[in-house]
Motif scaffolding. Structure first.
Motif, PDB file in Angstrom:
ATOM      1  N   LYS A 232       0.912  -1.336  -0.072  1.00 44.97           N
ATOM      2  CA  LYS A 232      -0.101   0.035  -0.074  1.00 44.97           C
ATOM      3  C   LYS A 232       0.834   1.266   0.063  1.00 44.97           C
ATOM      4  O   LYS A 232       0.420   2.304  -0.779  1.00 44.97           O
ATOM      5  CB  LYS A 232      -0.994  -0.077   1.141  1.00 44.97           C
ATOM      6  CG  LYS A 232      -1.877   1.123   1.243  1.00 44.97           C
ATOM      7  CD  LYS A 232      -2.750   1.122   2.508  1.00 44.97           C
ATOM      8  CE  LYS A 232      -3.598  -0.124   2.757  1.00 44.97           C
ATOM      9  NZ  LYS A 232      -4.554   0.241   3.723  1.00 44.97           N
TER      10      LYS A 232
ATOM     11  N   LYS B 298       1.583  -0.321  -4.779  1.00 43.17           N
ATOM     12  CA  LYS B 298       1.682  -1.702  -5.434  1.00 43.17           C
ATOM     13  C   LYS B 298       0.365  -2.407  -5.158  1.00 43.17           C
ATOM     14  O   LYS B 298      -0.108  -2.113  -4.070  1.00 43.17           O
ATOM     15  CB  LYS B 298       2.803  -2.324  -5.134  1.00 43.17           C
ATOM     16  CG  LYS B 298       4.131  -1.588  -5.441  1.00 43.17           C
ATOM     17  CD  LYS B 298       4.215  -1.694  -6.916  1.00 43.17           C
ATOM     18  CE  LYS B 298       5.615  -0.860  -7.274  1.00 43.17           C
ATOM     19  NZ  LYS B 298       5.759  -0.739  -8.783  1.00 43.17           N
ATOM     20  N   SER B 299      -0.086  -3.222  -6.009  1.00 45.92           N
ATOM     21  CA  SER B 299      -1.207  -3.976  -5.779  1.00 45.92           C
ATOM     22  C   SER B 299      -0.654  -5.412  -5.086  1.00 45.92           C
ATOM     23  O   SER B 299      -0.092  -6.013  -5.668  1.00 45.92           O
ATOM     24  CB  SER B 299      -2.002  -4.354  -7.008  1.00 45.92           C
ATOM     25  OG  SER B 299      -2.652  -3.273  -7.653  1.00 45.92           O
TER      26      SER B 299
END
Length: 192
Positions: free
Chosen positions: A52, A56-57
């Motif tokens: 987070k 980024k995922s």
């Protein structure tokens, strides 16, 4: 005592965080006991928090055997092994993925090591018997002590007839061509 261990682990995680993501040192670290004690002594949400902070995922997956890459490759290799065990020659299976994957399945087994590939398949087959198998050909390769199904020399890679003889011969072989192999492995609709 447990609080001391928790403090020490938190400090180590903060130190690791500072070395890999110096801009994210304010990322909160939660350290707690996992719900299932067989999953270890401590767990942390640091990877999710770090993702987070780095924008980024991250994908949270259920707690089960194997890393996601091993689950994906394990499924691929399980299917490839099943096709070989059913009667399709190794070289046909390998050719089926030319230009599709960075390397052929049996080259990958040589690089990873057959014993590691077997262990991954055994672990996944035990956890998910409806999705994974332990290919008899892979098990025979490991038991033989060979590194792979190919020999290599200055002229290239060649299927080793002694290693190929380790593949079981089914009573009613199902021999696929390269496009059928690709379709059988890559078009599978079931979950990993």
């Amino acid at each position: 005592m447990a609080h001391d261990v928790k403090s020490q682990l938190t400090a180590l995680l903060q130190q690791a965080l500072a070395s890999v993501a110096p801009t994210a040192t304010e990322t909160p670290i939660q350290l707690e006991r996992p719900r299932d004690p067989t999953h270890g002594d401590w767990s942390t949400n640091l990877a999710m928090q770090l993702a987070k902070a780095l924008k980024k995922s991250a994908i949270l997956v259920s707690d089960s055997p194997s890393f996601i890459v091993n689950r994906l490759l394990g499924r691929f290799m399980s299917d490839v092994g099943r096709i070989v065990d059913e009667g399709t020659p190794i070289d046909v299976v390998d050719r089926a993925f030319a230009g599709v994957t960075p390397m052929s399945p049996f080259t990958l087994i040589e690089l990873v090591g057959p014993a590691i590939a077997l262990h991954n398949n055994e672990t996944l087959a035990a956890a998910f018997p409806d999705r994974f198998i332990v290919p008899a050909s892979l098990k025979a390769l490991v038991e033989s002590g060979r590194r792979g199904f190919y020999t290599h020399d200055a002229s290239g890679s060649h299927l080793d007839p002694d290693a190929a003889a380790l593949v079981p011969t089914p009573d009613n072989p199902r021999i696929l061509d390269a496009s059928e192999v690709r379709e059988a492995v890559l078009d599978r609709k079931s979950v990993v």
